[in-house]
Scaffold this motif. Structure first.
Motif, PDB file in Angstrom:
ATOM      1  N   ALA A  99      -9.845  -0.058   2.070  1.00  0.00           N
ATOM      2  CA  ALA A  99     -10.868   0.293   1.085  1.00  0.00           C
ATOM      3  C   ALA A  99     -12.213  -0.306   1.461  1.00  0.00           C
ATOM      4  O   ALA A  99     -13.256   0.250   1.153  1.00  0.00           O
ATOM      5  N   LEU A 100     -12.160  -1.440   2.166  1.00  0.00           N
ATOM      6  CA  LEU A 100     -13.402  -2.096   2.558  1.00  0.00           C
ATOM      7  C   LEU A 100     -14.230  -1.180   3.458  1.00  0.00           C
ATOM      8  O   LEU A 100     -15.446  -1.200   3.420  1.00  0.00           O
ATOM      9  N   GLY A 160       4.453  -8.366  -0.174  1.00  0.00           N
ATOM     10  CA  GLY A 160       3.562  -7.804  -1.206  1.00  0.00           C
ATOM     11  C   GLY A 160       2.116  -8.099  -0.875  1.00  0.00           C
ATOM     12  O   GLY A 160       1.255  -7.224  -0.983  1.00  0.00           O
ATOM     13  N   MET A 161       1.876  -9.320  -0.442  1.00  0.00           N
ATOM     14  CA  MET A 161       0.484  -9.676  -0.176  1.00  0.00           C
ATOM     15  C   MET A 161      -0.041  -8.947   1.033  1.00  0.00           C
ATOM     16  O   MET A 161      -1.235  -8.622   1.103  1.00  0.00           O
ATOM     17  N   MET A 162       0.818  -8.647   1.994  1.00  0.00           N
ATOM     18  CA  MET A 162       0.361  -7.865   3.142  1.00  0.00           C
ATOM     19  C   MET A 162      -0.016  -6.450   2.695  1.00  0.00           C
ATOM     20  O   MET A 162      -0.995  -5.872   3.182  1.00  0.00           O
ATOM     21  N   HIS A 180      -4.413  -2.539   1.688  1.00  0.00           N
ATOM     22  CA  HIS A 180      -5.242  -1.653   0.869  1.00  0.00           C
ATOM     23  C   HIS A 180      -6.681  -2.134   0.844  1.00  0.00           C
ATOM     24  O   HIS A 180      -7.620  -1.346   0.944  1.00  0.00           O
ATOM     25  N   PHE A 181      -6.823  -3.436   0.692  1.00  0.00           N
ATOM     26  CA  PHE A 181      -8.154  -4.028   0.629  1.00  0.00           C
ATOM     27  C   PHE A 181      -8.930  -3.703   1.896  1.00  0.00           C
ATOM     28  O   PHE A 181     -10.070  -3.266   1.860  1.00  0.00           O
ATOM     29  N   THR A 229     -11.808   6.931  -6.411  1.00  0.00           N
ATOM     30  CA  THR A 229     -12.685   6.972  -7.578  1.00  0.00           C
ATOM     31  C   THR A 229     -13.746   8.046  -7.437  1.00  0.00           C
ATOM     32  O   THR A 229     -14.298   8.251  -6.358  1.00  0.00           O
ATOM     33  N   THR A 281      -1.165  -5.538  -0.284  1.00  0.00           N
ATOM     34  CA  THR A 281      -2.439  -5.518  -1.003  1.00  0.00           C
ATOM     35  C   THR A 281      -3.602  -5.747  -0.049  1.00  0.00           C
ATOM     36  O   THR A 281      -4.633  -5.098  -0.161  1.00  0.00           O
ATOM     37  N   ILE A 282      -3.399  -6.620   0.921  1.00  0.00           N
ATOM     38  CA  ILE A 282      -4.539  -6.855   1.823  1.00  0.00           C
ATOM     39  C   ILE A 282      -4.759  -5.647   2.722  1.00  0.00           C
ATOM     40  O   ILE A 282      -5.895  -5.346   3.110  1.00  0.00           O
ATOM     41  N   ILE A 338       7.101 -12.114  -1.374  1.00  0.00           N
ATOM     42  CA  ILE A 338       5.715 -12.419  -1.729  1.00  0.00           C
ATOM     43  C   ILE A 338       4.800 -12.093  -0.563  1.00  0.00           C
ATOM     44  O   ILE A 338       3.787 -11.417  -0.710  1.00  0.00           O
ATOM     45  N   GLN A 392     -17.425   9.341  -8.803  1.00  0.00           N
ATOM     46  CA  GLN A 392     -18.595   8.776  -9.474  1.00  0.00           C
ATOM     47  C   GLN A 392     -18.973   9.715 -10.598  1.00  0.00           C
ATOM     48  O   GLN A 392     -19.695  10.687 -10.390  1.00  0.00           O
ATOM     49  N   GLY A 422      -9.439   5.686   1.547  1.00  0.00           N
ATOM     50  CA  GLY A 422      -8.412   5.605   0.507  1.00  0.00           C
ATOM     51  C   GLY A 422      -8.942   5.448  -0.895  1.00  0.00           C
ATOM     52  O   GLY A 422      -8.184   5.494  -1.847  1.00  0.00           O
ATOM     53  N   THR A 423     -10.265   5.280  -1.051  1.00  0.00           N
ATOM     54  CA  THR A 423     -10.792   5.137  -2.404  1.00  0.00           C
ATOM     55  C   THR A 423     -10.811   6.500  -3.082  1.00  0.00           C
ATOM     56  O   THR A 423     -11.337   7.459  -2.518  1.00  0.00           O
TER      57      THR A 423
END
Lengths: 367, 176, 574
Positions: B35-36, B24-26, B31-32, B43, B28-29, B21, B45, B40-41
């Motif tokens: 991306a902040l 996994g959380m490391m 990536h966060f 998307t 996601t954070i 756990i 427009q 790495g984004t």
């Protein structure tokens, strides 16, 4: 004097629920979407800003747009439902979540022109008990929604939700028994004051108190905190415990048949519960509104500023905890239902029970 | 036959999942965090940024009918695409080619050929099944309309999108 | 092939693909294989036609016991069968009969190689027309090339050019490139319908099928050649490019254009009938049907179909469309205004027994005395067409209890003339066009109710017009001229609000009287079986696809009689 009290209480209700809690609910949805997007290397809602302009403001207008959309959507009541209960259910999930915020101390007290206003709506002597009593009513909303929808997926969602919430309420209740034993107090305001004086329960590194007892007590406190947090996830039906709505199995679970604002009430009720849960966790474990490391000492002679600082201290901690909720949701996969039940009944229940005795032993022996 | 999948034997640490756990959380954070700061984004427009020039040859956009170098409509209304179409978006009414037509020897052509783009799922089965190389999925992906009728592409529209395609097999030319 | 003819014929033991079976002596090898579910591919062979054995597709490996030397004892295995000596060369299964201790191999290497070779030869000149060929989907060449073919072509030369798209008759189109020279059509025309207009000309791979000079394939059975053509060489002008075969839903039914009741398969898709093809029934139509009957379905798809119930109240000019409930209520109320003697009912020989039975109940409900049907007489031919152009005259006679069908019409006319009959119920008939009733005469009526599939002058004069379902849109039974009870099956629901006449009658009875316990067409048949002796003990499902002999008649079917003779002579299998 009484009239002033009533007026002040009314103002507090309006300010704290409608101007603090509701916007927080709306913006936690926005935060959820933005954080989820960042975690997944996306952008998230970033365009809805000031209408008819190019000012996106990071999409901060999104919750307003969402709200407008929900209001203007067709409010459909299917022909096969039990209309009365069907309409009652969304209110039953939202109202308890809002009611519980009555006992959460949002700050110490605001000293306006010598008149001290405690930043809690109802300074009850049984704060946590009140919260559990009211919060557990929200299960009725979900059960009613599932049953009144008269359709199989909502029904299954409702059934799952009932058993899940009832199961986790036990460990949730048991997990804070040690905390209350340590505080010797059920009034949340007093609990925060105790922590302000003796250091936060999870971080007792400043303030008074005996070092050894505090260090030893950290063991049951951490256990309590873990159980409390996980049970809170289960209580609010959030991932990894979102089996009542579980899209892959139950379409949308208990709110499958709902549309428009009724659906929004379920949706927002979940966030309200999450915010209140965070508030409670912050109040019990993270010192509520108290400032860490004794920062506030230089403000003692400016009580108004101190009160405001306390209020923001609480808000920041709560927001941090909400972000933690979101972070967990987008990291962990959903539990299987049997695993969920096993975790609740076989592990948390026993551990929480044992924890009570451990705390009692420490308190008794090191006192 | 049932296959028994061997479960890995987990140690106690793995069994309580806490380390996984945390791991996994490391992630996601992580990536966060990246991306902040805009890293790495991926998307795009959409209405402002488009990827049209990068669309690969095999891109499956709107299906369309094509004509060939001889200006012959390739479709002979065999209705195989109508048959294979999973959402039943295609409707064909065949007709006989009149004897005074240049291509009367082909005998058959569609009188009506309609693709309901509100139904089309861009699977490309029609292109795959076509024995005449007459229908192709083009790169048009933004198909819009303000009514259901507008979303139905008729024969004229389909040839308009499809245009002329060269270098196809011309088996009918060999006929007398 | 009916088994009763084989009584007294000695049985022989035959080994097919390693398994021993018993067959009557004289059975063709291909039929023997078919009887034990072993399919031998074939093009030229057709059980109703002679067997020239020219397509070579049915080649199989055959073996017989070795001829014994004088005094030699036959070698027998433990089952008592002699050892088979397999022949080095294959034989055709369609023209050879089984014999004692014969062996047939349909899956041996030799057989497979033969099929592959024949397929390759057949495909050498076959055009790649499948996308525009109407036969695609039910084409033997497609099926066998998938099952028995090589899979790819080794042929690198130009294919032969032959005439394409030739009109060889008013209803038939010929594509010679597709023809595989099986000669089924030639034999059908010459043997079965005595119109030998087709033949082969030229030789070798240039052989083409052609009509004889100054001749046309125009006989009334010409479209059967389309059915028996295993490929798309002969196609029907009527069905040409209308619908691909695989889209059509096939419904077993019967043709209602004359009293023969030829068994048919209706091909329909989404409420539109695209074709009718004959279905095998050795007691009715063998495997054929006439062109007229086959093409008599276009009115089903007509623009002139009645789709909604309509009423016209007295004094109003135009009909107005109303819901069924309102139309039925109006009709029932109007009918109840008259005395029993003032009402007449004209039913139709085109209605099913079930519809007639509900008519009978309606008649009983209203105690009507004047009841009749419209007779249609025409010319019979020497093959299948019957003189009675009503498909169910026998049924009408039996169910309605008519003594002399058509005999009451004159009395009804007179009654209307004199004003004794004031109300008329016309079911599935168009009196003005099909009989000598006139608009003036019908104008004398106080109330006229018509059901019919199409808009027509009688309906124009009616006070109530109800859309009645046509033959492809209803379930039920009919009795043909030879007294055989046969089933119609519903291919699809009729257009718009169309209802079957038995449903209309049921609703009328309900409106007049209240409940009648009839929900489905099975209920009607059940009640009919209880009340009419001839149907006793029968149910709708017992009638089955092939029908049942119900009434005894002395009539025979000319075409079947000739086929029986040919079977007896051994010319065809039957």
């Amino acid at each position: 004097m009484d009239w002033i009290n009533i007026a002040v209480t009314l103002i507090k209700i309006v300010v704290l629920t409608f101007m603090v809690l509701l916007p927080m609910i709306a913006y936690s949805v926005w935060a959820e979407r933005r954080v989820a997007a960042k975690i997944q290397n996306r952008v998230g809602p970033n365009r809805t800003g000031i209408p008819f302009t190019k000012f996106g403001l990071f999409g901060l207008g999104q919750p307003i747009a969402d709200g407008l959309k929900f209001i203007f959507k067709e409010d459909l009541t299917p022909a096969h439902v039990r209309t009365g209960y069907f309409w009652l259910a969304p209110a039953l999930t939202m109202v308890p979540a809002l009611m519980t915020c009555a006992v959460i101390p949002f700050g110490s007290e605001l000293n306006i022109a010598g008149y001290k206003i405690p930043l809690v709506i109802a300074d009850l002597n049984v704060g946590p008990l009140f919260i559990f009593a009211i919060a557990s009513l929200s299960v009725y909303g979900i059960v009613l929604a599932g049953w009144a929808s008269n359709s199989k997926y909502p029904f299954l969602g409702g059934v799952r939700s009932t058993s899940q919430m009832i199961s986790y309420e036990i460990s949730l209740g048991l997990s804070i028994v040690p905390i209350i034993m340590i505080f010797g107090e059920l009034n949340l305001t007093e609990i925060v004051k105790w922590q302000d004086a003796n250091g936060w329960l999870l971080f007792p590194f400043w303030g008074g108190g005996e070092f050894w007892q505090e260090a030893l007590l950290l063991i049951p406190v951490v256990i309590s905190f873990v159980i409390f947090t996980v049970s809170m996830f289960a209580e609010t039906n959030r991932l990894p415990f979102d089996l009542p709505e579980c899209e892959t199995e139950l379409v949308a679970g208990y709110h499958t048949e709902y549309s428009s604002m009724k659906f929004a009430l379920f949706f927002l009720g979940e966030y309200a519960a999450m915010i209140i849960g965070s508030g409670l966790a912050v109040t019990l474990f993270l010192g509520g509104w108290s400032l860490p490391f004794g920062i506030g000492s230089e403000l003692v002679d400016k009580p108004l500023w101190l009160g405001i600082a306390h209020f923001f201290s609480f808000l920041i901690k709560m927001i941090g905890f909400i972000l933690f909720f979101i972070w967990v949701r987008w990291s962990l996969p959903r539990f299987r239902y049997d695993q969920l039940m096993r975790l609740g009944w076989v592990f948390f229940f026993e551990i929480a029970l044992a924890n009570v005795f451990l705390t009692a032993f420490i308190l008794l022996y090191f006192n | 036959m049932a296959i028994v999948v061997k479960r890995p034997k987990l140690t106690f640490g793995e069994k309580i999942y806490l380390s996984s756990i945390a791991k996994g959380m490391m992630i996601t954070i992580g990536h966060f965090w990246r991306a902040l700061f805009g890293k790495g984004t991926v998307t795009m427009q959409y209405p402002e940024e488009k990827w049209d020039e990068n669309l690969p040859e095999y891109y499956r956009g709107a299906p369309a009918l094509v004509t060939d170098e001889q200006d012959r409509e390739r479709c002979v209304a065999c209705q195989l695409c109508e048959f294979i179409c999973p959402p039943r978006a295609i409707t064909i009414t065949p007709e006989e080619i009149p004897s005074d037509d240049q291509w009367a020897k082909v005998e058959k052509r569609p009188q009506k050929f309609e693709i309901d783009m509100a139904r089309c799922i861009y699977c490309g089965f029609c292109q795959e099944v076509c024995p005449e190389q007459a229908i192709f999925l083009r790169k048009d992906y933004a198909i819009t309309g303000v009514s259901r009728d507008e979303m139905v592409h008729d024969k004229k529209k389909l040839y308009e999108i499809g245009g002329v395609r060269e270098g196809l097999v011309n088996k009918w030319n060999k006929l007398k | 092939m009916s088994d009763d003819k084989q009584q007294g014929v000695p049985m022989v033991n035959v080994q097919i693909d390693g398994e021993w079976h018993q067959f009557p002596k004289g059975t063709r090898m291909i039929e023997a294989c078919r009887q034990v579910q072993v399919e031998v591919p074939h093009y030229c062979y057709h059980p109703k036609l002679s067997s020239p054995g020219n397509c070579r597709m049915c080649l199989v490996e055959m073996g017989m016991p070795p001829r014994l030397a004088p005094g030699e004892e036959p070698v027998k295995d433990k089952d008592g069968h002699q050892k088979i000596g397999w022949m080095p060369r294959p034989v055709i299964a369609c023209a050879n009969a089984v014999a004692e201790n014969m062996g047939i191999r349909t899956d041996s290497e030799l057989t497979k190689a033969c099929r592959e070779g024949v397929m390759e030869f057949l495909l050498v000149n076959h055009p790649l027309d499948c996308p525009i060929c109407d036969q695609a989907g039910e084409c033997s060449l497609q099926e066998y090339s998938a099952e028995h073919g090589k899979g790819d072509s080794r042929f690198r030369d130009e294919k032969n050019k032959k005439p394409k798209n030739v009109e060889i008759g008013p209803r038939i189109r010929l594509d010679d490139e597709r023809c595989i020279m099986c000669s089924r059509c030639i034999r059908f025309c010459a043997e079965t319908v005595d119109d030998p207009v087709l033949g082969f000309t030229d030789r070798g791979s240039h052989t083409v099928l052609a009509v004889h000079p100054n001749q046309q394939l125009a006989n009334d059975y010409s479209m059967n050649t389309v059915d028996i053509c295993p490929v798309g060489a002969l196609t029907s002008n009527d069905f040409r490019f209308q619908m691909r075969t695989w889209f059509m839903k096939e419904t077993s039914s019967i043709c209602t254009s004359c009293g023969r009741g030829c068994n048919t398969t209706i091909g329909s898709r989404e409420g539109t009938v695209f074709r009718q093809t004959p279905r095998d029934n050795n007691e009715v139509n063998s495997a054929w049907m006439c062109d007229h009957g086959r093409m008599n379905y276009h009115y089903l798809n007509s623009e002139a179909r009645l789709t909604d119930p309509m009423i016209r109240k007295n004094g109003e000019e135009a009909h107005q469309v109303v819901p069924w409930s309102k139309a039925i209520r109006f009709a029932a109320d109007e009918l109840l205004k008259f005395n029993a003697s003032e009402v007449a009912v004209i039913a139709s020989g085109r209605m099913t027994n079930e519809e007639l039975f509900m008519t009978r109940r309606l008649i009983a409900e209203l105690s009507v005395e004047h009841v009749d049907i419209v007779l249609r007489r025409g010319k019979a031919d020497d093959y299948l067409v019957a003189a009675d152009k009503n498909p169910n005259t026998a049924g009408a006679k039996l169910v309605l209890g008519l003594k002399k069908p058509g005999g009451e019409l004159a009395a009804i006319q007179k009654g209307i003339e004199s004003g004794e009959i004031k109300a008329l119920v016309v079911l599935q008939e168009n009196l003005i066009d099909d009989t000598d009733f006139t608009t003036e005469l019908l104008g004398k009526l106080d109330f006229l109710l018509t059901t019919y599939p199409l808009a027509n002058p009688t309906a124009d004069d009616s006070h109530v017009v109800l859309p009645g379902a046509a033959f492809a849109e209803k379930d039920g039974t009919m009795i043909n001229v030879t007294g055989r009870l046969q089933r119609l099956n519903k291919a699809h629901q009729g257009p718009g609000q169309t209802m079957e006449v038995w449903e209309i009658c049921r609703d009328l009875i309900l409106a007049i009287d209240g409940g009648n316990g009839i929900y489905g067409v099975d209920d009607v048949f059940k009640e009919m079986a209880g009340q009419i002796k001839a149907f006793a003990g029968l149910t709708l499902s017992k009638v089955g696809d092939q029908g049942l002999p119900l009434l005894k008649t002395k009539l025979t079917v000319p075409m079947l009689e000739r086929e029986k003779e040919r079977i007896a002579k051994g010319e065809i299998v039957g």
